[in-house]
Design a protein around this motif. Structure first.
Motif, PDB file in Angstrom:
ATOM      1  N   GLN A   1      37.280  45.842  35.973  1.00  0.00           N
ATOM      2  CA  GLN A   1      38.556  45.403  35.412  1.00  0.00           C
ATOM      3  C   GLN A   1      39.075  46.420  34.402  1.00  0.00           C
ATOM      4  N   ALA A   2      38.160  46.936  33.568  1.00  0.00           N
ATOM      5  CA  ALA A   2      38.563  47.910  32.549  1.00  0.00           C
ATOM      6  C   ALA A   2      39.123  49.166  33.212  1.00  0.00           C
TER       7      ALA A   2
ATOM      8  N   ARG B   1      40.444  49.442  36.248  1.00  0.00           N
ATOM      9  CA  ARG B   1      41.732  49.135  36.893  1.00  0.00           C
ATOM     10  C   ARG B   1      42.858  49.059  35.865  1.00  0.00           C
ATOM     11  N   ARG B   2      42.560  48.424  34.729  1.00  0.00           N
ATOM     12  CA  ARG B   2      43.598  48.304  33.697  1.00  0.00           C
ATOM     13  C   ARG B   2      43.919  49.660  33.084  1.00  0.00           C
ATOM     14  N   ALA B   3      42.879  50.503  32.915  1.00  0.00           N
ATOM     15  CA  ALA B   3      43.122  51.838  32.351  1.00  0.00           C
ATOM     16  C   ALA B   3      44.014  52.649  33.289  1.00  0.00           C
TER      17      ALA B   3
ATOM     18  N   LEU C   1      46.124  51.487  35.489  1.00  0.00           N
ATOM     19  CA  LEU C   1      47.463  50.904  35.454  1.00  0.00           C
ATOM     20  C   LEU C   1      48.207  51.337  34.192  1.00  0.00           C
ATOM     21  N   ALA C   2      47.498  51.332  33.055  1.00  0.00           N
ATOM     22  CA  ALA C   2      48.137  51.704  31.784  1.00  0.00           C
ATOM     23  C   ALA C   2      48.598  53.158  31.829  1.00  0.00           C
TER      24      ALA C   2
ATOM     25  N   PHE D   1      47.486  51.674  41.645  1.00  0.00           N
ATOM     26  CA  PHE D   1      46.718  50.501  41.237  1.00  0.00           C
ATOM     27  C   PHE D   1      45.991  49.911  42.437  1.00  0.00           C
TER      28      PHE D   1
ATOM     29  N   ASN E   1      41.994  49.706  43.085  1.00  0.00           N
ATOM     30  CA  ASN E   1      41.458  48.368  43.289  1.00  0.00           C
ATOM     31  C   ASN E   1      40.609  48.277  44.541  1.00  0.00           C
TER      32      ASN E   1
END
Lengths: 184, 110
Positions: free
Chosen positions: A86-87, A89-91, A93-94, A142, A146
């Motif tokens: 999750q970290a 994927r979020r990184a 995306l950010a 993303f 993923n």
């Protein structure tokens, strides 16, 4: 010549790419299946295969693809790996959102300058197009992050059909190459 | 359900198989189009086991190693039947749109 290891020891080394919990669960099965796929049943040929062959790059790639997917935390993975995935994927995306925002700002500035120079009111059209384009880029990356399926699919599609490769140079290698049909 | 998962479940439909047995069966079922690597196979098997669609059946010694056999669960059998029906329905629609079914297609072919 063979580095002191045989195929039965080399393949588990490839499996070190995988998370510990996964190796604990599947390593024995994977080694057995890999050796079944590599050995011929002929004792002489199998001796050569075990001594001089190593896992082919396609096999290594399939394990590496699996490792990426597991480290990104798939269903059934321990909480630690899921959180890590999750970290990541979020990184990703950010980073993409920051990049997209920067590009939108740059393009908007360029569009406004051009519009002012040309005396045309084209600003809104350009900005609107850029927002859609940037959002699509961010979404694509993303989705790719993923899904390690993409990686595995690429390897499966692009890889030519091969078997384990031979290690040792010289006479032993030639002997192995001739006798171990799986090694080429 | 991915194509690989569909083939793995199909390979287990008529009885338990060990890892390499599944690889060979999938290759045969797909007429050589799908050649599973061991890493890919166990990625699929791990997912199917986690979802409760396959389970270990038994272990047998072979050349000093243990071969573990896997079988479909009841949920796995149901999921495979549903997926097969879905794919068959999709194929029927595609064939109809291509004009590959019915008397017209037969006439065109003749």
């Amino acid at each position: 010549v063979s580095g002191g290891l045989d195929l039965e020891q080399r393949y588990p080394r490839v499996l070190w790419l995988l998370p510990g919990y996964y190796r604990q669960r599947w390593e024995e099965d994977m080694v057995a299946a890999f050796l079944d796929s590599s050995l011929t049943g002929d004792p002489d040929e199998d001796e050569c295969v075990l001594e001089f062959c190593r896992p082919g790059w396609q096999e290594v790639a399939s394990v590496a693809g699996l490792a990426v997917r597991l480290y990104l935390g798939t269903a059934g993975a321990p909480r630690r790996y899921f959180a890590w995935g999750q970290a990541v994927r979020r990184a990703v995306l950010a980073v993409m959102l920051v990049h997209a925002t920067r590009r939108i700002t740059q393009r908007r500035g360029q569009a406004v300058s051009q519009a002012m120079r040309a005396g045309a009111a084209s600003d809104n059209v350009c900005v609107g197009w850029n927002v859609v384009s940037a959002a699509r880029n961010a979404e694509s990356v993303f989705v790719a992050a993923n899904s390690a399926e993409v990686t595995r699919w690429s390897w499966d599609v692009l890889a030519p059909p091969t078997a384990p490769g031979c290690l040792g140079p010289g006479r032993a290698r030639r002997r192995c190459s001739q006798r171990a049909r799986g090694c080429s | 359900m991915t194509g690989q998962a569909f083939f793995v479940l199909t390979a287990l439909a008529d009885g338990p198989r060990h890892g390499y047995g599944i690889v060979r069966e999938v290759e045969e079922l797909s007429q050589g189009r799908v050649k599973l690597k061991i890493g890919s196979l166990y990625g699929v098997m791990d997912r199917l086991a986690t979802e409760g669609l396959i389970e270990p059946d038994r272990e047998e010694p072979h050349d000093g190693r243990l071969r573990r056999y896997y079988r479909l669960t009841r949920d796995g059998r149901r999921a495979l039947a549903e997926e097969a029906e879905l794919r068959a329905a999709t194929a029927r629609v595609v064939r109809a749109r291509l004009g590959l079914t019915g008397p017209a297609a037969a006439g065109a072919a003749g």
